[in-house]
Design an enzyme around this catalytic site. Sequence first.
Site, mmCIF file in Angstrom:
data_model
loop_
_atom_site.group_PDB
_atom_site.id
_atom_site.type_symbol
_atom_site.label_atom_id
_atom_site.label_comp_id
_atom_site.label_asym_id
_atom_site.label_seq_id
_atom_site.Cartn_x
_atom_site.Cartn_y
_atom_site.Cartn_z
ATOM 1 N N LYS A 96 60.463 -4.398 14.636
ATOM 2 C CA LYS A 96 61.082 -4.473 15.955
ATOM 3 C C LYS A 96 62.228 -5.483 15.898
ATOM 4 C CE LYS A 96 59.796 -4.475 20.846
ATOM 5 N NZ LYS A 96 58.711 -4.585 21.830
ATOM 6 N N GLU A 128 45.619 0.838 31.733
ATOM 7 C CA GLU A 128 45.491 0.400 33.120
ATOM 8 C C GLU A 128 44.195 0.883 33.770
ATOM 9 O OE1 GLU A 128 49.816 0.363 32.048
ATOM 10 O OE2 GLU A 128 48.196 1.828 31.841
ATOM 11 N N ARG A 167 48.709 4.652 37.493
ATOM 12 C CA ARG A 167 47.935 5.354 36.474
ATOM 13 C C ARG A 167 46.435 5.132 36.647
ATOM 14 N NH1 ARG A 167 51.396 5.870 31.714
ATOM 15 N NH2 ARG A 167 49.687 5.306 30.332
#
Length: 644
Positions: A293, A382, A410
Amino acid sequence: MPMEDNEHKSILSSINSPDDLRRLAPGQLPALCTDIRKFLIDSLSTNPGHFASGMGAVELTVALHYVFNTPYDRIVWDVGHQAYPHKLLTGRRKAFAEGNRKFGGISGFPNPSESDYDTFSAGHASNSISAALGMAMASQLKGENPRRNVVAVIGDASISGGLAFEGLNNAANTSNNLLIILNDNEMSIDHNVGSLHSYFAHLNTSQRYNNFRYKAYRTMRKMHLVDDRGKGAIMRFNNSLKSLLTRSQNIFEGLNIRYFGPFDGNDINTIVRVLNDIKDMDGPRILHLRSVKGKGYAPAEANPAAWHAPGCFDPATGKRAEEEAPKDGRMKYQDVFGHTLLGLARSDRRIVAVTAAMASGTSVSIMQHEMPERVFDVGISEGHAVTFAGGLAKDGMKPFVAIYSSFLQRAYDHIIHDVALLNLPVTFCIDRAGIVGEDGPTHHGAFDIAYLRSVPNMTIASPRNEHWLRKLMCTAAADGHGPIAIRYPRGKGRMTDNWECALEPVAIGRGERLRDGHEACVLTIGPVADEAASAIDSLAVRGHSIAHYDMVFAKPLDETIMREVAEKGLPVITVEDGIASGGMGSAVVEWLADHDYTLPVRRVGLPDAFVTQGTPSELAALCGTDAAGIERAIAETLKIHPEE
């Protein structure tokens, strides 16, 4: 912004579509990757967006468009943070430089209405496998010829989400040709958590086995020994070979999904070679790539979490504008939440915190630093976060669940079934409520009041300032209530240096009259009260008298305020930074109707549409929730002429 007079020297300047890319010689691809990184650094340093993810996915993106016949072949991105290189290669280089994430410009995420190359909406995690599998099956059902390849690109954080596993399970028992690429950079926004992350970190199954099998497959392919009839025999041979070379079981092959890797995700030549080798294979496959990353920019490689979305920065030094900005004494709402949570937790050992891969994004990290054993980061899950909190609450704890408004959507069923049904004392700290700005429609917290208001046992509140946030959190920490949702916006509050007030609870369902008046009543909830106050002040200068009430609670409404407003018999204007349909304004209309009052009510809020990207002030003006829009709504309700 990248300068066009320098661009002619780059390979990237000649790429206006993937067709142009596919005309390049393989030896030109590394230079193209370098050009893309230079472009991203130059552009994002002045027009900020998501940085580190795209930098790490440059080689993968180039390879995908080089090997596959896009847009006929489908690439389905997960989340979409890493899709900037994809936009540059698909005819949007100039649009990206001039208007990425800007009002009237292009979206910072894949958007099918923007380009045929953007195959699916990608603002939330873990949906790519399910969506891509649906596309692969649609292609089969339609009998498309030539074969349409479908590729799902998912990160190591996103693949831990429950939806991703549901997609994997379905892909494994369905006849399809789905290719899943696991882009493993060992990061989400914060560092990854959970056993699956640890598993990926040690998935060299068998490096010896994978390397041997891959080379054997390439040899058999060149000898034309691989076809559909021999596929089952080859899989049995693979399993036998694995038992000889390794004692570990690969989780994907345990699901009957062929696994290749891990390979270097920043080696363009390797990725192109492997994709060419496996793209025409039948059956579901997963290609595991390990990438870095922030690749190609040292500050981002060294601190990828800070460089997920760094804001403006100096390309030469890596100094971020946020680090250099003068302090004005104002605190971000999320930091007020974080410091208040820590203070409450110090005085009550039952208080715990739960977040879903957003410890720093929600400032739960403030408590985490001091009390790591009482803070739970469950990863991008979630639904699990909410049910887990329900279990904690059921056995005597007081969980504060900090999740962004759009992500909490969600977990709607979990809120209803696993918290509200049992009337458990779970506090939902709903960050990024309302308009969030440049991230656009996938991230605006538009719906939380509307989607929570119909849930029995639920209390919904929104503070107009930092003091009220602390008071509401103190109220939630007390005993004797069920679930409470506290919504607050992205960004800084308006107080300077005095955000820290005493921690005192308030009565649930009690608002506050801020100003009396005899022409109309304005009812607000949350920080939009400041915009309404400015509008009312402007009208007062013109000689008009408008009452203003901060409702604080969308559920239950303050019965005393509602009766006072109803008895005045004046026109009512409700204002909220959420969708008007089903929001606080709707609650006011319903209360008046239920109590046989007939008053004109005008609801000001977000429209019944998905709001585009732009600065918060631009979008507030667009939606009419800024001071000018509220003043206009009051004036139109009262039929006040513009000159009055």
